[in-house]
Enzyme design. Structure first.
Site, PDB file in Angstrom:
ATOM      1  CG  ASP A  52      -1.889   1.164   1.227  1.00 26.61           C
ATOM      2  OD1 ASP A  52      -1.772   2.056   0.357  1.00 26.61           O
ATOM      3  OD2 ASP A  52      -2.770   1.181   2.101  1.00 26.61           O
ATOM      4  CB  ILE A  53       2.511   3.192  -2.742  1.00 22.14           C
ATOM      5  CG1 ILE A  53       1.340   3.698  -3.583  1.00 22.14           C
ATOM      6  CG2 ILE A  53       3.179   1.985  -3.361  1.00 22.14           C
ATOM      7  CD1 ILE A  53       1.763   4.272  -4.919  1.00 22.14           C
ATOM      8  CB  ALA A  77      -1.291   5.719 -11.188  1.00 28.44           C
ATOM      9  CE1 TYR A  78      -9.654   6.367  -8.253  1.00 27.70           C
ATOM     10  CE2 TYR A  78      -9.336   8.303  -9.626  1.00 27.70           C
ATOM     11  CZ  TYR A  78     -10.177   7.407  -8.999  1.00 27.70           C
ATOM     12  OH  TYR A  78     -11.535   7.552  -9.117  1.00 27.70           O
ATOM     13  CB  THR A  79      -5.667   4.988 -14.208  1.00 31.70           C
ATOM     14  OG1 THR A  79      -6.446   3.817 -13.962  1.00 31.70           O
ATOM     15  CG2 THR A  79      -4.206   4.713 -13.885  1.00 31.70           C
ATOM     16  CE1 TYR A 143      -4.983   9.825 -13.137  1.00 29.35           C
ATOM     17  CE2 TYR A 143      -4.378  11.179 -15.017  1.00 29.35           C
ATOM     18  CZ  TYR A 143      -4.224  10.035 -14.275  1.00 29.35           C
ATOM     19  OH  TYR A 143      -3.319   9.092 -14.666  1.00 29.35           O
ATOM     20  CE  LYS A 147       0.259  10.077 -12.827  1.00 26.65           C
ATOM     21  NZ  LYS A 147       0.806   8.779 -12.398  1.00 26.65           N
TER      22      LYS A 147
END
Length: 152
Positions: A52-53, A77-79, A143, A147
């Site tokens: 779990d980063i 990543a959440y994409t 988003y 990032k």
């Protein structure tokens, strides 16, 4: 030829892929078939270990075996670009795309490992293309902001 093969195998053992269960993670496995594999999601693949980063303890505990000079490729990543606009998605994208890379940065400094972090065109506003590393980021959505925070 054998010497080249030995160098290639040595480099492959020095790579850890985060986000290994995702699309980019799968592509990276083709390039680094002997890499250590990690993902935040549980997977049916027993070769992929859980990490779990978004949690410092998880990053440091799970990656503790990495040594100075080894590589971590962060493809986690959440994409879901549109999903990041809602409250829940904004929280998840910030955790995975910004907080996760922060913990990886701390880990990198302490353990002296190298981290390769993936960016996205969403950190730019789309006013021109192609972009270079010298171009000024200007994200126009949540988003893209998450990032960009992960790159800071």
């Amino acid at each position: 030829m054998d010497q080249e093969k030995g160098i290639q195998m040595s480099l492959e053992r020095q790579v850890a892929i985060l986000g290994a269960a995702g699309r980019l993670g799968h592509a990276l496995q083709l390039e680094f078939p002997n890499a250590r594999l990690f993902d935040i999601k549980s997977s049916g693949n027993s070769n992929i270990r859980s990490i779990d980063i978004t949690q410092k303890e998880s990053v440091f505990d799970v990656l503790h075996e990495l040594r100075r000079g080894e590589y971590v490729i962060n493809a986690a990543a959440y994409t879901h670009v549109d999903g990041a606009e809602g409250e829940e998605g904004r929280i998840k994208s910030t955790e995975l795309n910004a907080q996760g890379p922060i913990w990886l940065g701390h880990f990198m400094r302490e353990k002296e490992v190298r981290v390769v972090h993936m960016s996205t065109a969403y950190v730019f506003d789309g006013a021109k293309a192609p972009y270079s590393e010298e171009d000024q980021p200007n994200p126009i959505n949540e988003y893209g902001r998450s990032k960009l925070w992960g790159e800071s």
